[in-house]
Design a protein around this motif. Structure first.
Motif, short mmCIF file in Angstrom:
data_model
loop_
_atom_site.label_atom_id
_atom_site.label_comp_id
_atom_site.label_asym_id
_atom_site.label_seq_id
_atom_site.Cartn_x
_atom_site.Cartn_y
_atom_site.Cartn_z
N LEU A 4 -7.87 3.04 -5.33
CA LEU A 4 -7.59 2.41 -4.04
C LEU A 4 -8.56 2.91 -2.97
CD1 LEU A 4 -3.69 2.86 -4.00
CD2 LEU A 4 -4.95 0.74 -4.46
N LEU A 5 -8.65 2.14 -1.90
CA LEU A 5 -9.49 2.47 -0.76
C LEU A 5 -8.86 3.60 0.04
CD1 LEU A 5 -11.94 1.68 1.10
CD2 LEU A 5 -10.27 0.34 2.39
N ASP A 6 -9.62 4.69 0.24
CA ASP A 6 -9.19 5.75 1.14
C ASP A 6 -9.65 5.36 2.53
OD1 ASP A 6 -8.61 8.01 2.60
OD2 ASP A 6 -9.57 9.40 1.22
N THR A 7 -8.72 5.05 3.40
CA THR A 7 -9.07 4.55 4.73
C THR A 7 -9.72 5.62 5.60
OG1 THR A 7 -6.84 5.04 5.57
CG2 THR A 7 -7.23 2.83 4.66
N ARG A 8 -9.62 6.87 5.22
CA ARG A 8 -10.25 7.93 6.01
C ARG A 8 -11.77 7.90 5.89
NH1 ARG A 8 -8.27 13.45 4.36
NH2 ARG A 8 -9.18 12.62 2.48
N ASP A 9 -12.29 7.57 4.68
CA ASP A 9 -13.74 7.60 4.49
C ASP A 9 -14.30 6.31 3.87
OD1 ASP A 9 -13.07 7.75 1.79
OD2 ASP A 9 -13.65 9.86 1.59
N ASP A 10 -13.45 5.30 3.70
CA ASP A 10 -13.85 3.99 3.16
C ASP A 10 -14.43 4.06 1.75
OD1 ASP A 10 -13.02 2.58 5.47
OD2 ASP A 10 -14.88 3.14 6.49
N ASN A 11 -13.97 5.02 0.95
CA ASN A 11 -14.38 5.12 -0.45
C ASN A 11 -13.19 4.85 -1.37
OD1 ASN A 11 -17.17 5.91 -0.19
ND2 ASN A 11 -16.43 7.86 0.60
N ILE A 25 -1.20 12.90 -1.82
CA ILE A 25 -1.84 11.59 -1.68
C ILE A 25 -0.86 10.69 -0.96
CG2 ILE A 25 -2.78 9.59 -2.92
CD1 ILE A 25 -3.10 11.54 -5.38
N ALA A 26 -1.29 10.03 0.10
CA ALA A 26 -0.44 9.06 0.80
C ALA A 26 -0.97 7.66 0.51
CB ALA A 26 -0.44 9.32 2.30
N ILE A 27 -0.04 6.72 0.32
CA ILE A 27 -0.38 5.33 0.03
C ILE A 27 0.45 4.44 0.94
CG2 ILE A 27 -0.36 3.49 -1.71
CD1 ILE A 27 -0.55 5.69 -3.86
N SER A 28 -0.20 3.45 1.54
CA SER A 28 0.52 2.42 2.29
C SER A 28 0.36 1.11 1.55
CB SER A 28 -0.02 2.29 3.72
OG SER A 28 0.70 1.28 4.41
N SER A 29 1.49 0.47 1.27
CA SER A 29 1.51 -0.77 0.50
C SER A 29 2.05 -1.94 1.30
CB SER A 29 2.36 -0.59 -0.76
OG SER A 29 1.85 0.45 -1.56
N ASN A 30 2.28 -1.76 2.58
CA ASN A 30 2.90 -2.82 3.38
C ASN A 30 2.01 -4.05 3.52
OD1 ASN A 30 5.25 -1.46 3.75
ND2 ASN A 30 4.93 -1.01 5.92
N ASP A 31 2.66 -5.19 3.65
CA ASP A 31 2.01 -6.47 3.92
C ASP A 31 1.40 -6.41 5.32
OD1 ASP A 31 1.33 -9.10 4.46
OD2 ASP A 31 3.39 -9.82 4.52
N TYR A 79 -4.98 2.56 0.77
CA TYR A 79 -4.47 1.23 1.07
C TYR A 79 -4.26 0.45 -0.22
CZ TYR A 79 -4.47 -3.57 2.90
OH TYR A 79 -4.16 -4.88 3.19
N ASP A 80 -3.01 0.08 -0.48
CA ASP A 80 -2.60 -0.67 -1.67
C ASP A 80 -2.47 -2.15 -1.30
OD1 ASP A 80 -1.48 -1.49 -4.11
OD2 ASP A 80 0.49 -0.64 -3.67
N GLU A 81 -3.60 -2.81 -1.16
CA GLU A 81 -3.62 -4.19 -0.67
C GLU A 81 -2.82 -5.15 -1.54
OE1 GLU A 81 -6.84 -7.57 0.78
OE2 GLU A 81 -7.55 -5.84 -0.33
#
Length: 184
Positions: free
Chosen positions: A20-27, A74-80, A107-109
């Motif tokens: 998944l995309l790590d929103t902190r560093d975009d990797n 590890i934190a994951i956000s899966s919200n719409d 981010y769990d798109e």
């Protein structure tokens, strides 16, 4: 404020893999990139949930306290994010900065990771041992917004201490409670 309990994934379940995309560093980051030697805590959170906001400071403290003990968080956000734009990746990055998250905020798109973990609410906690087998799926502690119980992280910390000290973890685990994951 909706109150949804976690689904209590069976103990011993192997951690589902992800990238998944790590929103902190975009990797892009995978579970194998992020897992700890002693254990791995996977947390499903989001930006706007009052239950998560209520415990954010303790989540940061736990991550900092256990990183030196071989447990990675590890934190994951899966919200719409179409219906909840405040949970989009750009806002996640800012939230991670504002709250000083020492852990990746992924981010769990597609919401496939949340489904694989049978995550139901925010926050939802899954603690795995060094072999990525589930040893704890329960609440942080008994505190909830408005119930006047202090946030201590007691239940989760006890499980993490058990993992670190190679001592038994109580199998009678209380489900987490929070806002439901915002499904598409």
């Amino acid at each position: 404020m909706a109150r949804t309990e976690s689904n209590m994934l069976p103990l011993g379940t192997n951690a589902p893999d992800f990238r998944l995309l790590d929103t902190r560093d975009d990797n892009l980051k995978s579970l194998s990139d992020l897992k700890g030697s002693t254990g791995t805590l996977v947390m499903f959170i989001c930006n706007h949930c009052p239950f998560v906001i209520h415990v954010n400071e303790e989540l940061v403290a736990i991550a900092n306290d256990y990183a030196t003990k071989g447990i990675n968080c590890i934190a994951i956000s899966s919200n719409d994010v179409v219906n909840y734009p405040q949970d989009g990746p750009d806002k996640m990055k800012q939230n991670a900065i504002d709250n000083h998250y020492p852990f990746p905020y992924l981010y769990d798109e597609t919401q496939n990771v949340a489904k694989a973990y049978d995550a139901a609410c925010t926050p939802d906690f899954f603690l795995f041992n060094g072999e990525l087998e589930l040893v704890y799926a329960g609440q942080l502690d008994g505190s909830r917004p408005g119930n006047d119980i202090p946030v201590t992280g007691e239940d989760l910390r006890n499980a993490m201490d058990g993992l670190v000290n190679n001592s038994p973890i109580n199998p009678n685990q209380k489900p987490s409670m929070g806002c439901n994951i915002k499904w598409k």
